[in-house]
Design an enzyme around this catalytic site. Structure first.
Site, PDB file in Angstrom:
ATOM      1  N   GLN A   1      17.008  19.259 -18.605  1.00  0.00           N
ATOM      2  CA  GLN A   1      15.685  19.883 -18.634  1.00  0.00           C
ATOM      3  C   GLN A   1      14.699  19.038 -19.430  1.00  0.00           C
ATOM      4  O   GLN A   1      13.676  18.580 -18.934  1.00  0.00           O
ATOM      5  CB  GLN A   1      15.771  21.253 -19.306  1.00  0.00           C
TER       6      GLN A   1
ATOM      7  N   HIS B   1      28.088  22.042 -24.924  1.00  0.00           N
ATOM      8  CA  HIS B   1      27.012  21.421 -24.153  1.00  0.00           C
ATOM      9  C   HIS B   1      27.307  19.990 -23.736  1.00  0.00           C
ATOM     10  O   HIS B   1      27.069  19.611 -22.602  1.00  0.00           O
ATOM     11  CB  HIS B   1      25.741  21.467 -25.004  1.00  0.00           C
TER      12      HIS B   1
ATOM     13  N   ARG C   1      25.101  13.782 -30.576  1.00  0.00           N
ATOM     14  CA  ARG C   1      24.103  13.119 -29.729  1.00  0.00           C
ATOM     15  C   ARG C   1      22.677  13.538 -30.084  1.00  0.00           C
ATOM     16  O   ARG C   1      22.394  14.723 -30.241  1.00  0.00           O
ATOM     17  CB  ARG C   1      24.374  13.468 -28.266  1.00  0.00           C
TER      18      ARG C   1
ATOM     19  N   ASN D   1      25.827  17.797 -13.839  1.00  0.00           N
ATOM     20  CA  ASN D   1      25.020  18.127 -15.018  1.00  0.00           C
ATOM     21  C   ASN D   1      23.691  17.374 -14.995  1.00  0.00           C
ATOM     22  O   ASN D   1      22.711  17.823 -15.583  1.00  0.00           O
ATOM     23  CB  ASN D   1      25.783  17.786 -16.303  1.00  0.00           C
TER      24      ASN D   1
ATOM     25  N   ARG E   1      21.131  19.092 -33.651  1.00  0.00           N
ATOM     26  CA  ARG E   1      21.809  20.201 -32.978  1.00  0.00           C
ATOM     27  C   ARG E   1      22.993  20.765 -33.750  1.00  0.00           C
ATOM     28  O   ARG E   1      23.183  21.973 -33.811  1.00  0.00           O
ATOM     29  CB  ARG E   1      22.356  19.711 -31.634  1.00  0.00           C
TER      30      ARG E   1
ATOM     31  N   GLU F   1      11.556  16.104 -29.435  1.00  0.00           N
ATOM     32  CA  GLU F   1      12.618  17.117 -29.546  1.00  0.00           C
ATOM     33  C   GLU F   1      13.247  16.987 -30.924  1.00  0.00           C
ATOM     34  O   GLU F   1      12.907  16.078 -31.686  1.00  0.00           O
ATOM     35  CB  GLU F   1      13.660  16.930 -28.438  1.00  0.00           C
TER      36      GLU F   1
ATOM     37  N   HIS G   1      25.442  23.346 -28.234  1.00  0.00           N
ATOM     38  CA  HIS G   1      23.982  23.498 -28.226  1.00  0.00           C
ATOM     39  C   HIS G   1      23.628  24.829 -28.880  1.00  0.00           C
ATOM     40  O   HIS G   1      24.223  25.854 -28.560  1.00  0.00           O
ATOM     41  CB  HIS G   1      23.435  23.439 -26.795  1.00  0.00           C
TER      42      HIS G   1
ATOM     43  N   ASP H   1      38.040  15.599 -16.025  1.00  0.00           N
ATOM     44  CA  ASP H   1      39.153  15.035 -15.238  1.00  0.00           C
ATOM     45  C   ASP H   1      39.375  13.547 -15.525  1.00  0.00           C
ATOM     46  O   ASP H   1      40.518  13.096 -15.628  1.00  0.00           O
ATOM     47  CB  ASP H   1      38.907  15.214 -13.734  1.00  0.00           C
TER      48      ASP H   1
HETATM   49  C1  LIG Z   1      21.871  22.289 -19.088  1.00  0.00           C
HETATM   50  C2  LIG Z   1      21.860  20.840 -19.485  1.00  0.00           C
HETATM   51  C3  LIG Z   1      20.675  20.246 -19.907  1.00  0.00           C
HETATM   52  C4  LIG Z   1      20.647  18.912 -20.283  1.00  0.00           C
HETATM   53  N1  LIG Z   1      19.458  18.341 -20.656  1.00  0.00           N
HETATM   54  C5  LIG Z   1      19.416  17.018 -20.926  1.00  0.00           C
HETATM   55  C6  LIG Z   1      18.177  16.370 -21.197  1.00  0.00           C
HETATM   56  O1  LIG Z   1      17.115  16.984 -21.188  1.00  0.00           O
HETATM   57  N2  LIG Z   1      18.201  15.028 -21.453  1.00  0.00           N
HETATM   58  C7  LIG Z   1      19.352  14.295 -21.465  1.00  0.00           C
HETATM   59  O2  LIG Z   1      19.311  13.084 -21.712  1.00  0.00           O
HETATM   60  N3  LIG Z   1      20.537  14.896 -21.195  1.00  0.00           N
HETATM   61  C8  LIG Z   1      20.598  16.213 -20.913  1.00  0.00           C
HETATM   62  N4  LIG Z   1      21.801  16.803 -20.621  1.00  0.00           N
HETATM   63  C9  LIG Z   1      23.007  15.980 -20.554  1.00  0.00           C
HETATM   64  C10 LIG Z   1      22.989  15.145 -19.270  1.00  0.00           C
HETATM   65  O3  LIG Z   1      22.467  15.910 -18.212  1.00  0.00           O
HETATM   66  C11 LIG Z   1      24.375  14.681 -18.886  1.00  0.00           C
HETATM   67  O4  LIG Z   1      25.050  14.170 -19.986  1.00  0.00           O
HETATM   68  C12 LIG Z   1      24.297  13.570 -17.852  1.00  0.00           C
HETATM   69  O5  LIG Z   1      23.513  13.982 -16.772  1.00  0.00           O
HETATM   70  C13 LIG Z   1      25.677  13.197 -17.390  1.00  0.00           C
HETATM   71  O6  LIG Z   1      25.555  12.400 -16.260  1.00  0.00           O
HETATM   72  P1  LIG Z   1      26.867  11.832 -15.586  1.00  0.00           P
HETATM   73  O7  LIG Z   1      26.398  11.057 -14.385  1.00  0.00           O
HETATM   74  O8  LIG Z   1      27.696  11.129 -16.580  1.00  0.00           O
HETATM   75  O9  LIG Z   1      27.693  13.138 -15.163  1.00  0.00           O
HETATM   76  P2  LIG Z   1      27.277  14.371 -14.241  1.00  0.00           P
HETATM   77  O10 LIG Z   1      25.857  14.331 -13.882  1.00  0.00           O
HETATM   78  O11 LIG Z   1      27.785  15.592 -14.872  1.00  0.00           O
HETATM   79  O12 LIG Z   1      28.110  14.101 -12.928  1.00  0.00           O
HETATM   80  C14 LIG Z   1      29.510  14.184 -12.924  1.00  0.00           C
HETATM   81  C15 LIG Z   1      29.968  13.994 -11.499  1.00  0.00           C
HETATM   82  O13 LIG Z   1      31.368  13.796 -11.477  1.00  0.00           O
HETATM   83  C16 LIG Z   1      31.932  14.590 -10.442  1.00  0.00           C
HETATM   84  N5  LIG Z   1      33.336  14.832 -10.764  1.00  0.00           N
HETATM   85  C17 LIG Z   1      33.869  15.334 -11.906  1.00  0.00           C
HETATM   86  N6  LIG Z   1      35.217  15.379 -11.808  1.00  0.00           N
HETATM   87  C18 LIG Z   1      35.535  14.897 -10.581  1.00  0.00           C
HETATM   88  C19 LIG Z   1      36.756  14.708  -9.871  1.00  0.00           C
HETATM   89  N7  LIG Z   1      37.949  15.001 -10.420  1.00  0.00           N
HETATM   90  N8  LIG Z   1      36.686  14.232  -8.603  1.00  0.00           N
HETATM   91  C20 LIG Z   1      35.494  13.944  -8.017  1.00  0.00           C
HETATM   92  N9  LIG Z   1      34.317  14.096  -8.635  1.00  0.00           N
HETATM   93  C21 LIG Z   1      34.339  14.560  -9.905  1.00  0.00           C
HETATM   94  C22 LIG Z   1      31.061  15.829 -10.428  1.00  0.00           C
HETATM   95  O14 LIG Z   1      31.222  16.571  -9.254  1.00  0.00           O
HETATM   96  C23 LIG Z   1      29.690  15.186 -10.586  1.00  0.00           C
HETATM   97  O15 LIG Z   1      29.222  14.697  -9.345  1.00  0.00           O
HETATM   98  C24 LIG Z   1      21.842  18.144 -20.248  1.00  0.00           C
HETATM   99  C25 LIG Z   1      23.031  18.739 -19.835  1.00  0.00           C
HETATM  100  C26 LIG Z   1      23.052  20.063 -19.442  1.00  0.00           C
HETATM  101  C27 LIG Z   1      24.340  20.673 -19.013  1.00  0.00           C
END
Ligand SMILES: Cc1cc2nc3c(=O)[nH]c(=O)nc-3n(C[C@H](O)[C@H](O)[C@H](O)COP(=O)(O)OP(=O)(O)OC[C@H]3O[C@@H](n4cnc5c(N)ncnc54)[C@H](O)[C@@H]3O)c2cc1C
Length: 437
Positions: free
Chosen positions: A46, A327, A362, A41, A266, A111, A225, A204
């Site tokens: 964006q 979202h 959030r 994600n 939101r 925003e 969202h 997970d």
């Molecule tokens: C469309 C969209 C737009 C967004 N826009 C914004 C924004 O503008 N600003 C903002 O602050 N936030 C935004 N967000 C939210 C933000 O992007 C996410 O909350 C944040 O990037 C999460 O980061 P993370 O590292 O925790 O998880 P992620 O980046 O989701 O990474 C999760 C990782 O865990 C891995 N994984 C999951 N389960 C397993 C498993 N069982 N075994 C091995 N690997 C696994 C996945 O493959 C992935 O690599 C947005 C989200 C989306 C979906």
């Protein structure tokens, strides 16, 4: 893949990557991801990333975050994140992240529910810009091994301590031991029929925590969202960022009337959109930027403009159909300010964790920042801990379920857990509208 590492990090989004970069280069690290490296994600973000613009904005940034979170946030976590935001942004810039500038100065945008402009962005692909630069830096590190298509299926642990992970890789299960384990497994959108998340993100980490009675919190707080591009196709919904409403877009009902202040938080906008959809017995409303400068919109939101074009809509000339979708997950594995879970040597960070920053809802663009701030804290805590002390031998658990059974079990478990705590209008609404089960 070796049988043992110093640290295993599950997830290659911003949280996992930033944590790995803050661990010393003498530490042996395994990073795994369920999908391809670009399928997180983090890549999809964006709108941007918040930062404390100047000291005078501290109180109002805290207040905006608390207000959006219905004052259910952990104030200390909020203040910690905000206080450390500038340092994190400086680190990103040092790693080559290119935030939009005008006349050499960083451009701050606004925003929904922000009382002032405090969001940095790279066009409308901020997440891709940040994550790809972090990934490039991680790939330079000889101490970090990365495995794609490698799925965490369980923890190796006893009552008090985590000793490793069970992963499914290339058709078989492997036990991998580590002194410290970091869960950075992201959100839960994959268990919903309509979500902006990648479909392999099925919560997970949280489900495994539930299975082992590792403390979780706020798991009924799920953000819907208000504006995703309406589509009859199944799968990931395309997000129309809040920043578009920040630039002045209107939300219109089928009669072409505005029905809500587009810049409210939101949850409120999603509720109003869903009410309007019920009122008109329709499955979408419209987002309109026709009254804004078309050339500016194309320049400011090139990715969104192109995605709408692919679906047959010219954002600058016509109203586009939008609908709410799952979202973000405010709840998660309960952690302290160092990312420690209730199980020793198990950390959680990013969207899978619950620091208390977001409360019940959030504030836009706070999640990349939360992930980065607390990922660094996890790394610092690991560095300062007893990780280099040897541990005694441990038995390898036998996993008898197939990967499909394990996946089905934890999805069901998570859904059930969410339902049992279901006091939230949006969750109820969402279950009724879209949910499986
Ligand atoms: C469309 C969209 C737009 C967004 N826009 C914004 C924004 O503008 N600003 C903002 O602050 N936030 C935004 N967000 C939210 C933000 O992007 C996410 O909350 C944040 O990037 C999460 O980061 P993370 O590292 O925790 O998880 P992620 O980046 O989701 O990474 C999760 C990782 O865990 C891995 N994984 C999951 N389960 C397993 C498993 N069982 N075994 C091995 N690997 C696994 C996945 O493959 C992935 O690599 C947005 C989200 C989306 C979906």
């Amino acid at each position: 893949m070796k049988q043992a590492y110093d640290v295993v990090i599950v997830g290659t989004g911003v949280s996992g990557l930033f944590c790995a970069l803050h661990l010393p280069e003498t530490v042996n690290i395994l990073m795994i991801t369920k999908g391809q490296l670009e399928e997180s994600n983090s890549f999809l973000a964006q709108g941007g990333i918040c930062v404390l613009k100047d000291a005078g904005d501290f109180e109002s940034y805290v207040e905006d975050t608390l207000k959006a979170g219905k004052y259910e946030n952990d104030r200390t976590a909020v203040e910690t994140m905000i206080r450390e935001s500038r340092e994190i942004i400086n680190e990103l810039i040092a790693l080559g992240v290119d935030f939009d500038k005008e006349k050499g100065e960083l451009v701050y945008t606004k925003e929904a529910a922000h009382s002032t402009n405090r969001i940095l962005h790279h066009k409308d692909v901020t997440g891709k810009e940040i994550t790809s630069k972090l990934l490039a830096a991680v790939k330079q590190r000889a101490n970090i091994e990365i495995l794609e298509q490698c799925t965490l299926v369980d923890l190796i642990k006893n009552n008090k301590t985590a000793y490793g992970v069970m992963v499914y890789y290339k058709g078989s299960y492997h036990a991998v031991y580590a002194k410290d384990i970091v869960l950075a497994t992201g959100g839960i959108g994959g268990i919903f029929k309509a979500s902006t998340n990648f479909s392999h993100l099925t919560g997970d980490g949280v489900a495994i925590a539930l299975k082992h009675q590792i403390q979780v919190a706020d798991i009924h707080y799920i953000q819907i969202h208000p504006t995703t591009l309406y589509s009859q196709k199944q799968g990931k919904r395309f997000l129309i960022s809040e920043a578009v409403r920040g630039e002045g877009a209107y939300l219109l009902n089928p009669k072409g009337e505005r029905f809500v202040d587009e810049l409210l938080p939101r949850d409120i906008v999603s509720a109003r959109v869903s009410e309007e959809m019920l009122k008109f017995q329709t499955d979408h409303v419209y987002l309109s930027v026709k009254h804004l400068d078309g050339e500016y919109i194309k320049k400011r939101f090139p990715n969104i403009y192109e995605a709408c074009k692919e679906e047959g809509y010219d954002l600058t000339k016509e109203d586009i159909p939008v609908t709410p979708a799952q979202h973000y997950f405010m709840g998660g594995i309960a952690v302290d300010l160092r990312g420690r879970t209730s199980l020793k040597h198990l950390y959680a960070v990013g969207e899978t964790s619950r620091t208390g920053v977001h409360g019940a809802n959030r504030l836009a663009s706070n999640s990349l920042l939360e992930g980065l701030v607390f990922a660094k804290k996890v790394a610092l805590d690991i560095k300062a801990s007893d990780m280099f002390l040897a541990k005694g031998p441990i038995g390898i658990p036998i996993i008898e379920e197939s990967i499909e059974e394990i996946k089905a079990n934890y999805e069901t478990l998570l859904l059930e857990a969410i339902k049992r705590k279901d006091e939230n209008f949006y969750v109820r609404w969402f279950h009724k509208q879209y949910k499986c089960g």
